[in-house]
Motif scaffolding. Sequence first.
Motif, PDB file in Angstrom:
ATOM      1  N   LEU A 153      24.242 -86.416  46.665  1.00 16.98           N
ATOM      2  CA  LEU A 153      23.424 -86.916  47.776  1.00 16.98           C
ATOM      3  C   LEU A 153      23.172 -85.825  48.804  1.00 16.98           C
ATOM      4  O   LEU A 153      22.803 -86.091  49.941  1.00 16.98           O
ATOM      5  CB  LEU A 153      24.087 -88.135  48.424  1.00 16.98           C
ATOM      6  CG  LEU A 153      23.895 -89.441  47.643  1.00 16.98           C
ATOM      7  CD1 LEU A 153      24.753 -90.552  48.223  1.00 16.98           C
ATOM      8  CD2 LEU A 153      22.437 -89.862  47.642  1.00 16.98           C
ATOM      9  N   GLU A 154      23.410 -84.603  48.395  1.00 21.27           N
ATOM     10  CA  GLU A 154      23.154 -83.469  49.277  1.00 21.27           C
ATOM     11  C   GLU A 154      21.787 -82.897  48.908  1.00 21.27           C
ATOM     12  O   GLU A 154      21.581 -82.474  47.772  1.00 21.27           O
ATOM     13  CB  GLU A 154      24.250 -82.420  49.031  1.00 21.27           C
ATOM     14  CG  GLU A 154      24.107 -81.151  49.839  1.00 21.27           C
ATOM     15  CD  GLU A 154      24.979 -81.149  51.072  1.00 21.27           C
ATOM     16  OE1 GLU A 154      26.167 -81.521  50.973  1.00 21.27           O
ATOM     17  OE2 GLU A 154      24.460 -80.773  52.130  1.00 21.27           O
ATOM     18  N   SER A 162      29.723 -91.291  48.529  1.00 23.66           N
ATOM     19  CA  SER A 162      28.750 -90.401  47.908  1.00 23.66           C
ATOM     20  C   SER A 162      29.074 -90.255  46.420  1.00 23.66           C
ATOM     21  O   SER A 162      29.955 -90.957  45.902  1.00 23.66           O
ATOM     22  CB  SER A 162      28.754 -89.039  48.592  1.00 23.66           C
ATOM     23  OG  SER A 162      27.624 -88.298  48.174  1.00 23.66           O
ATOM     24  N   LEU A 163      28.357 -89.351  45.740  1.00 24.77           N
ATOM     25  CA  LEU A 163      28.557 -89.157  44.305  1.00 24.77           C
ATOM     26  C   LEU A 163      28.795 -87.684  44.019  1.00 24.77           C
ATOM     27  O   LEU A 163      28.013 -86.837  44.464  1.00 24.77           O
ATOM     28  CB  LEU A 163      27.310 -89.617  43.534  1.00 24.77           C
ATOM     29  CG  LEU A 163      27.037 -91.120  43.576  1.00 24.77           C
ATOM     30  CD1 LEU A 163      25.659 -91.436  43.020  1.00 24.77           C
ATOM     31  CD2 LEU A 163      28.112 -91.881  42.801  1.00 24.77           C
ATOM     32  N   MET A 164      29.860 -87.403  43.295  1.00 23.77           N
ATOM     33  CA  MET A 164      30.201 -86.018  43.018  1.00 23.77           C
ATOM     34  C   MET A 164      30.109 -85.738  41.508  1.00 23.77           C
ATOM     35  O   MET A 164      30.581 -86.535  40.708  1.00 23.77           O
ATOM     36  CB  MET A 164      31.624 -85.746  43.492  1.00 23.77           C
ATOM     37  CG  MET A 164      32.016 -84.286  43.449  1.00 23.77           C
ATOM     38  SD  MET A 164      33.713 -84.083  44.004  1.00 23.77           S
ATOM     39  CE  MET A 164      34.609 -84.928  42.729  1.00 23.77           C
ATOM     40  N   GLY A 168      23.296 -87.651  56.274  1.00 21.73           N
ATOM     41  CA  GLY A 168      23.145 -86.244  55.913  1.00 21.73           C
ATOM     42  C   GLY A 168      23.409 -85.910  54.468  1.00 21.73           C
ATOM     43  O   GLY A 168      22.613 -85.267  53.801  1.00 21.73           O
ATOM     44  N   ASN A 169      24.566 -86.342  53.955  1.00 19.09           N
ATOM     45  CA  ASN A 169      24.853 -86.066  52.544  1.00 19.09           C
ATOM     46  C   ASN A 169      25.717 -87.173  51.941  1.00 19.09           C
ATOM     47  O   ASN A 169      26.381 -86.988  50.939  1.00 19.09           O
ATOM     48  CB  ASN A 169      25.531 -84.702  52.379  1.00 19.09           C
ATOM     49  CG  ASN A 169      26.838 -84.647  53.152  1.00 19.09           C
ATOM     50  OD1 ASN A 169      27.267 -85.636  53.753  1.00 19.09           O
ATOM     51  ND2 ASN A 169      27.487 -83.494  53.120  1.00 19.09           N
ATOM     52  N   LYS A 170      25.711 -88.324  52.599  1.00 19.48           N
ATOM     53  CA  LYS A 170      26.509 -89.462  52.121  1.00 19.48           C
ATOM     54  C   LYS A 170      25.977 -90.709  52.803  1.00 19.48           C
ATOM     55  O   LYS A 170      25.243 -90.606  53.792  1.00 19.48           O
ATOM     56  CB  LYS A 170      27.971 -89.269  52.506  1.00 19.48           C
ATOM     57  CG  LYS A 170      28.192 -89.186  54.017  1.00 19.48           C
ATOM     58  CD  LYS A 170      29.640 -88.858  54.369  1.00 19.48           C
ATOM     59  CE  LYS A 170      29.947 -88.975  55.853  1.00 19.48           C
ATOM     60  NZ  LYS A 170      29.352 -87.964  56.705  1.00 19.48           N
ATOM     61  N   PHE A 171      26.317 -91.853  52.256  1.00 23.21           N
ATOM     62  CA  PHE A 171      25.996 -93.100  52.941  1.00 23.21           C
ATOM     63  C   PHE A 171      27.248 -93.608  53.632  1.00 23.21           C
ATOM     64  O   PHE A 171      28.361 -93.384  53.162  1.00 23.21           O
ATOM     65  CB  PHE A 171      25.491 -94.161  51.958  1.00 23.21           C
ATOM     66  CG  PHE A 171      24.037 -94.005  51.621  1.00 23.21           C
ATOM     67  CD1 PHE A 171      23.063 -94.508  52.471  1.00 23.21           C
ATOM     68  CD2 PHE A 171      23.644 -93.340  50.473  1.00 23.21           C
ATOM     69  CE1 PHE A 171      21.715 -94.361  52.185  1.00 23.21           C
ATOM     70  CE2 PHE A 171      22.301 -93.179  50.175  1.00 23.21           C
ATOM     71  CZ  PHE A 171      21.333 -93.698  51.036  1.00 23.21           C
TER      72      PHE A 171
END
Length: 742
Positions: free
Chosen positions: A378-379, A362-364, A488-491
């Motif tokens: 990605l949330e 994901s990306l933070m 949901g919030n990540k790949f």
Amino acid sequence: MNQDINSSHRNQAIRDVLTRIPRKFDPPRDENGKALKISDFFGVNTFDLQKMKEKLPKEIFLKLISTINAGKPLDREIANSVAHSIKEWALARGATHFCHWFQPQTGLTAEKHDAFISFDDHHPTLEKFSGSQLIQSEPDASSFPSGGMRTTFEARGYTAWDPTSPVFIMEHTNGKTLCIPSVFISYHGDSLDEKTGLLKSIEVLSQRAIELLAPLGYSGLKRVTPTLGAEQEYFLIDRSFYGLRPDLMMAGRTLLGGSPPKGQQLEDHYFGSIPARVQAFMSEMEYELYKLGVPIKTRHNEVAPNQFECAPIFEEANIATDHNQLTMEILRKVATRHHLAVLLHEKPFAGINGSGKHNNWSLMASSSDPNLDGENLLEPGKTPMQNLRFLLVLAGVLKGVHQHAGLLRASIASSGNDHRLGANEAPPAIISVFMGDLLNQIIDEIAAGKDSGLSAEAAMIELGVSKLPSVMKDNTDRNRTSPFAFTGNKFEFRAVGSSASTAFPVTILNAAVADGFTQLTTSIQEKRKTTSTLEAAILEVIREAFIESEPIRFEGNNYSTDWVTEAEARHLPHLKKTPEALHQLNTRASKELLAKLGIFSEAEMQCRFHVRLERYIKNLWIEADTLKSMVDTQIVPSLYAYHGHLSQGAAASEALGIKGPQVDTLGRLSALAEILKTQRGQLDQALSAAEKAVTDEQKAQLLAEKVSDAMLDIRKTCDELETSVGDQYWPFPKYREILFFL
Ligand code: ADP
Ligand code: MG
């Protein structure tokens, strides 16, 4: 003759395994004998930023941090000071040696140790460690794969400290070594390792994400960091069985062996109770990892017998990559202590699930705005604007993955993964993306223009993106067949092989997404000229990206044969085996992309292509040679011994005037022996054709097809022999033994 002769080692192994007890591992205690909490010893063997802050003078620490944040090389001036405090810390913990720990293109790690001791005129012996030793080292690098980038006469490659990954102490039975995570670079500055490209891809992705989000008013956004949590699957088998299987020892997988009557069809292993010996192993393995600061969180049985998984809490992709390497190393090391062998190969056993390494990505955001700092991009958010941001980021990922599906396939290509992709519970060799029902529906509606006429804000509400988090939470793992799934919030990039380094797949994924982001940024600027509001421009760009990338989205069963046909109609690349897949690294488009992003020069891409192709060829050659020797020196002699035994009985019967019951079996065995002999000859022919191939690509192709086919034919006959030759004559531990004893 002694009919036990061939299987005596095997029987001894079974007897040994039956009497094994779990290795006792005493959890660490305080001076009163009370067991310590994990948090008491977590990271004791890493010198992380917190410890640096305590030990370093403030201005040095601040300079170090700004160097790390800027991704720049370390200033020599502060290096000496940092080196001094690292040395003091390492000596206090009992380290005697130090090494630059790096990741050449073997998929493994490498290290060359030097002792801290040195001599000078005034002090006969003392421990020394300078800034320059910290920053740089020159291993004799001529034997590492370079894909032709560094000829042996000019063998100077050097390693350089990567200060973004903390130094750590590796403990071994009789000592401790300070390890300095490093990159490995040729004399001319070309990257020879797996880490340099990864670090560059992290930088460029961050930059491109910031540019993409800038119009949305995220001025405080400082960095966008890819995060990674790598779930690691593996098999454990007893070491005594391992030692009797040349194929496992040489190739990491069984080249023959018939399916047991009970495989995984009862599905009783998944999440079942963990066997006592394995539990003992896991506790010790986790203890070792905790000391190294690796945040291992979950452990459980996997689907196949003797298959297990561990997963960490996610971290920045760079550190997570190092930590996954450490995890694999500690798995191997601790397994040996427990008289176990860990199999990290993607497909150690035919007909049984393979192992993968699901890369949760994901990306933070890092931002001076506390509302944005630490947010997962990605949330799906709560407000319409957050959801517009979410859809924009998503559109960039879909665009990148769609346009660079072939490259992503290449990034996970290896001889081991070829056996897994498309098999039991494994994603196919076609890259597609699973989004889940609700999100898929939202994307379809946007693509179909159902929100047209609404403001972006109203569209977000109408589309119900904000409902996603709760719906996805219950829905995340519905499609286990997808190689690349939104959870949901990540790949989750599931197609990565269990033995692979996460570095290259994540580098390519970062590159693909960075490219997707760049294109979106340009489109928004263009659209802005004709649309009334910025939001409208963004929504339009999202719509176009969803339409363009539609072929990559697939919600159905990736294992079905219909999917192969459909994927072809959608013009998605279907690169079945490694040689075809690797070709993608060598295309003009791929080279231009990576060069444009500043991740790999054309020569560096060429190098990756060659190194990987060469490794594929070597692996297949090793497998073929191992199979040949198993057949010639173990199977055929067993067959003859059993055949001889039966013949004696048949002859004795005949002397009495009765037809011996052995005769039919002898006939069948003789027929199988003939077939095996023919197939053995065919393997030799296929290998000699491969040997004569002019280019490596041709050689790889021949190994992938002709040689592999010949090996499979031999396997079929050998597996039939396994069920025909008397058990006492069979030299190799059978699947039913290897997979059901622990
Ligand atoms: P599951 O895949 O079963 O839904 P989890 O939600 O526990 O399981 O996640 C599996 C892995 O994904 C873990 O390693 C976890 O740390 C990682 N993960 C969770 N969130 C993120 C994120 N934002 N970025 C990267 N990895 C993540
Ligand atoms: Mg998962």
